[in-house]
Write a protein that holds these residues in place. Structure first.
Motif, PDB file in Angstrom:
ATOM      1  N   GLY A  43      11.771  26.824  39.714  1.00 32.12           N
ATOM      2  CA  GLY A  43      12.331  25.941  40.723  1.00 32.12           C
ATOM      3  C   GLY A  43      12.285  24.491  40.292  1.00 32.12           C
ATOM      4  N   GLU A  44      12.609  23.611  41.232  1.00 29.55           N
ATOM      5  CA  GLU A  44      12.573  22.188  40.916  1.00 29.55           C
ATOM      6  C   GLU A  44      11.182  21.774  40.437  1.00 29.55           C
ATOM      7  N   GLY A  45      10.150  22.438  40.958  1.00 27.72           N
ATOM      8  CA  GLY A  45       8.785  22.115  40.549  1.00 27.72           C
ATOM      9  C   GLY A  45       8.521  22.414  39.087  1.00 27.72           C
ATOM     10  N   CYS A  46       9.291  23.333  38.504  1.00 32.22           N
ATOM     11  CA  CYS A  46       9.136  23.663  37.085  1.00 32.22           C
ATOM     12  C   CYS A  46       9.481  22.451  36.226  1.00 32.22           C
ATOM     13  N   TYR A  47      10.580  21.795  36.576  1.00 32.67           N
ATOM     14  CA  TYR A  47      10.986  20.598  35.835  1.00 32.67           C
ATOM     15  C   TYR A  47       9.886  19.537  35.873  1.00 32.67           C
ATOM     16  N   HIS A  48       9.367  19.282  37.065  1.00 30.92           N
ATOM     17  CA  HIS A  48       8.349  18.246  37.202  1.00 30.92           C
ATOM     18  C   HIS A  48       7.063  18.624  36.477  1.00 30.92           C
ATOM     19  N   ALA A  49       6.693  19.906  36.519  1.00 31.55           N
ATOM     20  CA  ALA A  49       5.477  20.358  35.840  1.00 31.55           C
ATOM     21  C   ALA A  49       5.582  20.155  34.332  1.00 31.55           C
ATOM     22  N   LEU A  50       6.739  20.514  33.764  1.00 33.63           N
ATOM     23  CA  LEU A  50       6.909  20.366  32.321  1.00 33.63           C
ATOM     24  C   LEU A  50       7.022  18.903  31.915  1.00 33.63           C
ATOM     25  N   ARG A  51       7.693  18.114  32.745  1.00 33.87           N
ATOM     26  CA  ARG A  51       7.860  16.702  32.422  1.00 33.87           C
ATOM     27  C   ARG A  51       6.519  15.954  32.420  1.00 33.87           C
ATOM     28  N   LYS A  52       5.549  16.455  33.163  1.00 39.40           N
ATOM     29  CA  LYS A  52       4.231  15.802  33.207  1.00 39.40           C
ATOM     30  C   LYS A  52       3.408  16.052  31.949  1.00 39.40           C
ATOM     31  N   GLU A  53       3.892  16.959  31.086  1.00 40.83           N
ATOM     32  CA  GLU A  53       3.187  17.297  29.846  1.00 40.83           C
ATOM     33  C   GLU A  53       3.966  16.732  28.660  1.00 40.83           C
ATOM     34  N   PRO A  54       3.621  15.500  28.214  1.00 40.34           N
ATOM     35  CA  PRO A  54       4.433  14.851  27.171  1.00 40.34           C
ATOM     36  C   PRO A  54       4.565  15.673  25.894  1.00 40.34           C
ATOM     37  N   MET A  55       3.473  16.315  25.457  1.00 39.62           N
ATOM     38  CA  MET A  55       3.534  17.074  24.204  1.00 39.62           C
ATOM     39  C   MET A  55       4.460  18.276  24.329  1.00 39.62           C
ATOM     40  N   LEU A  56       4.508  18.856  25.531  1.00 40.72           N
ATOM     41  CA  LEU A  56       5.397  19.994  25.760  1.00 40.72           C
ATOM     42  C   LEU A  56       6.825  19.539  26.005  1.00 40.72           C
ATOM     43  N   SER A  57       7.004  18.587  26.916  1.00 39.62           N
ATOM     44  CA  SER A  57       8.365  18.188  27.296  1.00 39.62           C
ATOM     45  C   SER A  57       9.130  17.595  26.110  1.00 39.62           C
ATOM     46  N   SER A  58       8.415  16.957  25.183  1.00 44.05           N
ATOM     47  CA  SER A  58       9.097  16.402  24.012  1.00 44.05           C
ATOM     48  C   SER A  58       9.605  17.494  23.077  1.00 44.05           C
ATOM     49  N   ARG A  59       9.124  18.715  23.270  1.00 46.38           N
ATOM     50  CA  ARG A  59       9.540  19.841  22.436  1.00 46.38           C
ATOM     51  C   ARG A  59      10.613  20.711  23.101  1.00 46.38           C
ATOM     52  N   ILE A  60      10.944  20.411  24.356  1.00 49.08           N
ATOM     53  CA  ILE A  60      11.975  21.198  25.033  1.00 49.08           C
ATOM     54  C   ILE A  60      13.331  20.886  24.411  1.00 49.08           C
ATOM     55  N   PHE A  61      13.962  21.914  23.899  1.00 53.92           N
ATOM     56  CA  PHE A  61      15.223  21.786  23.175  1.00 53.92           C
ATOM     57  C   PHE A  61      16.381  21.490  24.115  1.00 53.92           C
ATOM     58  N   ILE A  62      16.409  22.186  25.259  1.00 48.47           N
ATOM     59  CA  ILE A  62      17.496  22.041  26.230  1.00 48.47           C
ATOM     60  C   ILE A  62      16.909  22.106  27.639  1.00 48.47           C
ATOM     61  N   TRP A  63      17.367  21.212  28.496  1.00 45.27           N
ATOM     62  CA  TRP A  63      17.075  21.268  29.933  1.00 45.27           C
ATOM     63  C   TRP A  63      18.378  21.606  30.637  1.00 45.27           C
ATOM     64  N   GLN A  64      18.376  22.610  31.499  1.00 46.10           N
ATOM     65  CA  GLN A  64      19.570  22.919  32.290  1.00 46.10           C
ATOM     66  C   GLN A  64      19.204  23.004  33.760  1.00 46.10           C
ATOM     67  N   HIS A  65      19.888  22.207  34.548  1.00 45.02           N
ATOM     68  CA  HIS A  65      19.632  22.135  35.987  1.00 45.02           C
ATOM     69  C   HIS A  65      20.685  22.938  36.743  1.00 45.02           C
ATOM     70  N   PHE A  66      20.255  23.951  37.497  1.00 43.54           N
ATOM     71  CA  PHE A  66      21.157  24.720  38.344  1.00 43.54           C
ATOM     72  C   PHE A  66      21.222  24.064  39.714  1.00 43.54           C
ATOM     73  N   THR A  67      22.422  23.861  40.219  1.00 37.82           N
ATOM     74  CA  THR A  67      22.624  23.273  41.539  1.00 37.82           C
ATOM     75  C   THR A  67      23.478  24.221  42.382  1.00 37.82           C
ATOM     76  N   ARG A  68      23.605  23.882  43.667  1.00 39.68           N
ATOM     77  CA  ARG A  68      24.406  24.727  44.552  1.00 39.68           C
ATOM     78  C   ARG A  68      25.885  24.653  44.154  1.00 39.68           C
TER      79      ARG A  68
END
Length: 253
Positions: free
Chosen positions: A154-179
């Protein structure tokens, strides 16, 4: 080998004749997942409940399963790092009993992940906290392991990962699903289920604005209730009277 659930379980409501429609978000997810797997990278697919992210990820990965060893873990509550280790042990179908000590456990998991490329799908990843997210990064970062990691949540997943700089800097692609937008609703919903195929576009817009709100899960519930209304009234075509009866069964209206 794949451990993805069978296609009939993709929907929360059992609706025979429901079809998976190729939306723009689904096409984007297919491309993003393919690129992530090819790069043995990590991606995050996130969005509000019922927007179709898990169905998109599962259906796209299912199409790739002939060439991939795909394993999915779904989290339903806040997990400990120990629990994540045990979930991986079970998901990877490792023999024997889980190791008692963390260092031994970590060595086993890294050795296993190094044997051949695997894809780990971590669904409902918003339940993972800092220590568990760091643990996933720790396994992925090992130079000998080869997993692609797909975080879905969910939306909380994005915020959880973004709070971890070492992890979020390694995310290759972010895709946001909307209505779905109102125009997408008119394009997509008549293709999802035969009940909507010959419905008046004004009635579909009416149903979306009053009850479904561009949300696939809401549309599934609404379709089930509309099906019941048609059977009870003997009607063969959806109209606003039928829809109002269906709305009365939905708490969101």
């Amino acid at each position: 080998m794949s451990r993805l659930p069978p296609a009939p379980t993709d929907q929360y409501v059992s609706l025979p004749d429901t079809r998976l429609v190729t939306t723009r978000a689904l096409l984007t997810a297919r491309e993003n997942l393919t690129n992530t797997l090819n790069a043995r990278a990590m991606m995050c697919l996130y969005g509000g409940a019922g927007f179709g992210k898990t169905v998109a990820a599962t259906s796209c990965l299912r199409a790739l399963e002939a060439d991939e060893d795909i394993r999915r873990i779904t989290f339903h509550a806040r997990a400990t790092t120990r629990a994540v280790r045990h979930e991986l042990f079970a998901t990877l179908e490792l023999p024997g009993q889980p190791p008692r000590y963390a260092t031994e456990f970590d060595h086993l998991l890294k050795t296993t992940l190094a044997t051949h490329p695997r894809t780990l799908v971590l669904d409902e990843a918003q339940w993972l906290q800092s220590d568990q997210l760091e643990y996933v990064r720790y396994l992925w970062d090992d130079p000998h392991t080869q997993p692609a990691v797909i975080f879905v949540g969910g939306e909380g997943c994005y915020h959880a990962l973004r709070k971890e700089p070492m992890l979020s800097s390694r995310i290759f692609i972010w895709q946001h699903f909307t209505r779905l937008t109102p125009d997408e609703v008119l394009d997509v919903i008549p293709l999802c289920h035969p009940f909507w195929a010959d419905a008046d576009p004004d009635d579909i817009t009416f149903a979306d604005s009053r009850a479904a709100h561009g949300n696939f899960r809401n549309w599934a519930r609404l379709t089930a209730h509309t099906q019941t209304a048609l059977h009870r009234t003997g009607r063969t075509r959806i109209d606003q009277e039928v829809l109002r009866w269906a709305f009365s069964r939905l708490s969101s209206t």
